[in-house]
Design a protein around this motif. Structure first.
Motif, mmCIF file in Angstrom:
data_model
loop_
_atom_site.group_PDB
_atom_site.id
_atom_site.type_symbol
_atom_site.label_atom_id
_atom_site.label_comp_id
_atom_site.label_asym_id
_atom_site.label_seq_id
_atom_site.Cartn_x
_atom_site.Cartn_y
_atom_site.Cartn_z
ATOM 1 N N SER A 1 0.584 -1.524 -0.058
ATOM 2 C CA SER A 1 0.107 -0.164 0.067
ATOM 3 C C SER A 1 1.053 1.020 0.224
ATOM 4 C CB SER A 1 -1.190 0.247 1.296
ATOM 5 O OG SER A 1 0.044 -0.020 2.382
ATOM 6 N N LEU A 2 0.750 2.409 -0.511
ATOM 7 C CA LEU A 2 0.812 2.837 -0.636
ATOM 8 C C LEU A 2 0.386 4.732 0.188
ATOM 9 C CD1 LEU A 2 1.306 4.135 -4.736
ATOM 10 C CD2 LEU A 2 3.702 3.247 -2.949
ATOM 11 N N ARG A 3 1.170 4.868 1.279
ATOM 12 C CA ARG A 3 1.445 6.043 1.617
ATOM 13 C C ARG A 3 0.079 7.626 1.510
ATOM 14 N NH1 ARG A 3 5.339 5.741 6.763
ATOM 15 N NH2 ARG A 3 4.203 3.772 7.510
ATOM 16 N N ILE A 4 -0.768 7.709 1.032
ATOM 17 C CA ILE A 4 -1.528 8.702 0.255
ATOM 18 C C ILE A 4 -1.132 10.170 0.822
ATOM 19 C CG2 ILE A 4 -3.108 10.373 -0.296
ATOM 20 C CD1 ILE A 4 -4.506 7.772 -1.291
ATOM 21 N N VAL A 5 -0.856 10.010 2.919
ATOM 22 C CA VAL A 5 -1.091 11.423 3.449
ATOM 23 C C VAL A 5 0.337 11.427 3.670
ATOM 24 C CG1 VAL A 5 -1.809 12.864 5.409
ATOM 25 C CG2 VAL A 5 -3.315 11.693 3.982
ATOM 26 N N ARG A 6 1.187 12.133 3.636
ATOM 27 C CA ARG A 6 2.894 11.923 4.992
ATOM 28 C C ARG A 6 2.248 11.858 6.313
ATOM 29 N NH1 ARG A 6 5.543 16.094 6.916
ATOM 30 N NH2 ARG A 6 7.625 15.819 7.081
ATOM 31 N N GLN A 7 3.152 10.859 6.720
ATOM 32 C CA GLN A 7 3.107 11.096 7.782
ATOM 33 C C GLN A 7 3.914 11.935 9.053
ATOM 34 O OE1 GLN A 7 1.408 8.703 10.165
ATOM 35 N NE2 GLN A 7 0.352 8.122 8.360
ATOM 36 N N SER A 8 2.936 13.516 9.820
ATOM 37 C CA SER A 8 3.667 13.810 10.740
ATOM 38 C C SER A 8 2.993 14.450 11.519
ATOM 39 C CB SER A 8 3.703 14.755 10.026
ATOM 40 O OG SER A 8 4.104 16.487 10.520
ATOM 41 N N LYS A 9 4.101 14.787 12.593
ATOM 42 C CA LYS A 9 3.402 14.974 14.214
ATOM 43 C C LYS A 9 2.604 16.335 13.742
ATOM 44 C CE LYS A 9 7.885 16.533 15.791
ATOM 45 N NZ LYS A 9 8.908 16.227 17.017
ATOM 46 N N PHE A 10 2.264 17.345 13.400
ATOM 47 C CA PHE A 10 1.888 18.038 13.458
ATOM 48 C C PHE A 10 0.666 18.228 12.582
ATOM 49 C CE2 PHE A 10 5.996 18.960 13.835
ATOM 50 C CZ PHE A 10 6.496 19.838 15.922
ATOM 51 N N ARG A 11 0.133 17.436 11.907
ATOM 52 C CA ARG A 11 -0.175 16.900 11.087
ATOM 53 C C ARG A 11 -1.743 17.644 11.374
ATOM 54 N NH1 ARG A 11 -3.789 12.684 8.666
ATOM 55 N NH2 ARG A 11 -2.553 11.237 9.755
ATOM 56 N N HIS A 12 -1.920 17.233 12.150
ATOM 57 C CA HIS A 12 -3.748 17.491 13.373
ATOM 58 C C HIS A 12 -3.141 18.930 13.963
ATOM 59 C CE1 HIS A 12 -4.936 14.141 12.342
ATOM 60 N NE2 HIS A 12 -3.803 13.371 12.803
ATOM 61 N N VAL A 13 -1.870 19.824 13.208
ATOM 62 C CA VAL A 13 -1.808 21.591 14.060
ATOM 63 C C VAL A 13 -3.630 22.507 13.793
ATOM 64 C CG1 VAL A 13 -1.392 23.266 14.457
ATOM 65 C CG2 VAL A 13 0.281 21.409 14.406
ATOM 66 N N PHE A 14 -3.954 22.374 14.660
ATOM 67 C CA PHE A 14 -5.458 23.752 13.917
ATOM 68 C C PHE A 14 -5.495 24.930 14.764
ATOM 69 C CE2 PHE A 14 -6.632 21.993 17.942
ATOM 70 C CZ PHE A 14 -7.340 22.381 18.640
ATOM 71 N N GLY A 15 -5.922 25.808 14.960
ATOM 72 C CA GLY A 15 -5.618 26.964 15.431
ATOM 73 C C GLY A 15 -6.875 27.680 15.947
ATOM 74 N N GLU B 1 -6.487 40.119 17.525
ATOM 75 C CA GLU B 1 -6.728 38.502 17.930
ATOM 76 C C GLU B 1 -5.234 38.033 18.585
ATOM 77 O OE1 GLU B 1 -9.823 36.158 15.419
ATOM 78 O OE2 GLU B 1 -8.134 36.120 14.133
ATOM 79 N N VAL B 2 -5.757 37.346 19.518
ATOM 80 C CA VAL B 2 -4.831 36.332 19.480
ATOM 81 C C VAL B 2 -5.288 35.343 19.275
ATOM 82 C CG1 VAL B 2 -3.286 35.369 21.694
ATOM 83 C CG2 VAL B 2 -4.191 37.919 22.147
ATOM 84 N N LEU B 3 -3.899 34.994 18.627
ATOM 85 C CA LEU B 3 -5.058 33.088 17.898
ATOM 86 C C LEU B 3 -3.438 32.006 18.024
ATOM 87 C CD1 LEU B 3 -5.984 31.503 15.640
ATOM 88 C CD2 LEU B 3 -4.125 32.260 13.843
ATOM 89 N N SER B 4 -4.352 31.017 18.701
ATOM 90 C CA SER B 4 -3.329 29.683 19.377
ATOM 91 C C SER B 4 -3.599 28.364 18.356
ATOM 92 C CB SER B 4 -3.502 29.197 20.528
ATOM 93 O OG SER B 4 -2.993 28.779 21.350
ATOM 94 N N PHE B 5 -2.000 27.746 18.119
ATOM 95 C CA PHE B 5 -1.219 27.087 17.546
ATOM 96 C C PHE B 5 -1.733 25.641 18.226
ATOM 97 C CE2 PHE B 5 -0.879 30.255 14.220
ATOM 98 C CZ PHE B 5 -1.543 29.534 13.208
ATOM 99 N N THR B 6 -2.159 24.358 18.085
ATOM 100 C CA THR B 6 -2.581 23.351 19.622
ATOM 101 C C THR B 6 -2.145 21.919 18.728
ATOM 102 O OG1 THR B 6 -4.440 23.198 20.139
ATOM 103 C CG2 THR B 6 -2.824 25.002 21.019
ATOM 104 N N VAL B 7 -1.247 21.269 19.069
ATOM 105 C CA VAL B 7 -1.530 19.474 19.020
ATOM 106 C C VAL B 7 -1.920 19.006 19.987
ATOM 107 C CG1 VAL B 7 0.388 17.846 18.312
ATOM 108 C CG2 VAL B 7 1.071 19.584 17.805
#
Length: 488
Positions: free
Chosen positions: A2-16, A343-349
């Motif tokens: 199987s081929l990985r379509i989405v690159r694995q990264s610990k920051f893949r789900h970072v949201f602001g 505005e204060v914007l926070s990026f979290t994992v």
């Protein structure tokens, strides 16, 4: 297989996530200047915002905890005679900030602990050397009290703030758009109006590398990565926004050159050297893109985009030591809105564990310098001092910034000779001047006496002449009477 379509990264789900309105800052008269600047700067203690003011330039300094609606009469730093173009907090002292202005001056200010209670108009030091407006100021990443300023006179000046002297000067062939220190401050990367990217030795001013950058005529931005690579943002010939990554030893061959979209706003890069994250935003945009940079091709990996309903007027990023590690916050930024709202914007994992996340928080830059300004000027380089955030950030004890003007070498030599010589000291210039003044006063007194004597003699002569004329008149009258008597 199987081929990985989405690159694995610990920051893949970072949201602001924007904070609530009462945790932000409101009612601020943000500058309307069209200069290509961020208009704000933040550190773990204060938030500084360039404001609109009549008859000069000023910026607001707010303690981070002073959120909500800001009183319009809140004291400001107002010492410049022209609009403030750029501001930058000292990385080694959270109470010291530098500002540059249209009045050609660079000033360094000491902010009192707890913030301002009255307007601040007297800087700690004033640096004068540019002939035109100064649009950029940047502190050295590891050397204490070393400040860079770039002006419209095509000069980059590097100062020792502790003594107020000029350490070096870099002459540029055209208007400077942006410049950035390398990780240890031994190199300087610049972008220019002639569309070229250059690397300089900041001490000697020697140009080490030169290459053509983005083909568009609009401003280009540059960031020196921790690995030594150079990332730039700019425009193509068709006005498409681009970013490129190059090796500092071979600027002519980009490792990658990617086009993003078509828009007018200049892409401003914010780089996190701890985890190699890159945030790209622009004035007039309502989104923030973030990427992860690796050492393997394709080098720059897109992660996600934060979308907002309102465009940003300016933006700045908090140093990592000002982030909330208990919430797995890896970045915090300030977005300025045109209506005066900040505005204060926070990026979290998102992490379920409440323990300290070592992979998210490697050693980060501390608030203590690695070397002094004198050591840097003599040729020494050092990486920034790193500290762990596992036990939380504890600010170091800082002393008030004081400027010590260096004495003239000739004065030192003359004082040494005076101490070694057994001969009596010569009269002081002040005593000689007093003697001359006393002699002048005596001469004036003598002249006044002579003038008074002359006036007295003139009065006597005039009285004698009047008496003689009267006597002559009497004799004439007597002569006429005798003549009439003889005729009779």
């Amino acid at each position: 297989m199987s081929l990985r379509i989405v690159r694995q990264s610990k920051f893949r789900h970072v949201f602001g996530q924007p904070l609530k309105r009462e945790q932000c800052y409101d009612n601020i008269r943000i500058t309307k200047n069209s200069w290509d600047s961020n208009f704000c700067a933040v550190n773990p203690k204060f938030l500084a915002i360039i404001t609109e003011i009549a008859g000069g330039g000023a910026f607001l300094v707010l303690p981070l905890q002073k959120t909500g609606r800001i009183d319009i009469s809140y004291p400001q730093v107002a010492g410049h005679k022209g609009p403030v173009m750029d501001i930058a907090w000292c990385p080694h002292n959270d109470n010291v900030i530098a500002s540059s202005s249209d009045d050609t001056l660079v000033r360094v200010w000491q902010i009192p602990e707890g913030g301002l209670v009255r307007p601040l108009v007297d800087p700690v030091v004033e640096l004068a050397g540019h002939q035109k407006k100064v649009g950029l100021v940047q502190w050295h990443p590891s050397a204490n009290n070393v400040l860079l300023s770039a002006g419209a006179d095509c000069k980059i000046m590097i100062w020792n703030v502790g003594t107020g002297e000029l350490l070096s000067e870099v002459m540029h062939p055209d208007i400077i758009f942006d410049c950035c220190w390398s990780w240890n401050g031994s190199r300087l990367a610049t972008t220019c109006k002639d569309k070229k990217i250059r690397v300089y030795d900041p001490r000697s001013g020697e140009m080490l590398q030169e290459a053509m950058g983005h083909e568009g005529a609009k401003p280009q931005r540059v960031v020196y990565l921790r690995s030594g690579m150079i990332l730039t943002t700019g425009f193509s010939r068709m006005s498409e926004r681009q970013y490129s990554l190059r090796n500092e030893d071979d600027l002519n061959s980009p490792l990658c050159l990617e086009e993003m979209d078509v828009s007018n706003g200049v892409m401003v890069p914010f780089y996190d050297p701890d985890v190699n994250l890159l945030f790209l935003c622009a004035k007039g945009d309502s989104n923030i893109r973030y990427f992860e940079i690796t050492e393997d091709a394709p080098f720059v990996h897109y992660i996600n985009t934060y979308q907002s309903n309102t465009p940003q007027r300016g933006m700045c990023m908090m140093p990592k030591r000002g982030c909330d590690i208990s919430r797995c916050e890896i970045a915090k930024c300030i977005r300025l809105h045109s209506n005066g709202f900040c505005e204060v914007l926070s990026f979290t994992v998102p992490r379920k564990s409440e323990q300290f996340q070592d992979d998210l928080y490697p050693l980060t830059t501390a608030d203590v310098p690695a070397i002094s300004a004198e050591e840097w000027a003599e040729g020494k380089d050092a990486d920034p001092v790193l500290v762990s955030l596992k036990e939380g950030y504890v600010p170091s004890q800082k002393q008030e910034l004081k400027v010590t003007k260096k004495a003239n070498v000739l004065d030192k030599l003359s004082s040494k000779k005076a101490e070694q010589s057994p001969e009596p000291a010569l009269p002081k210039p002040d005593k000689k001047i007093e003697e001359l003044m006393e002699e002048i006063r005596n001469l004036k007194s003598t002249v006044n006496e002579h003038e008074q004597r002359i006036k007295e003699l003139e009065n006597k002569i005039e009285a004698t002449c009047n008496a003689f004329s009267e006597h002559t008149q009497v004799l004439n009258n007597h002569g006429e009477d005798d003549h009439l008597a003889d005729e009779v």
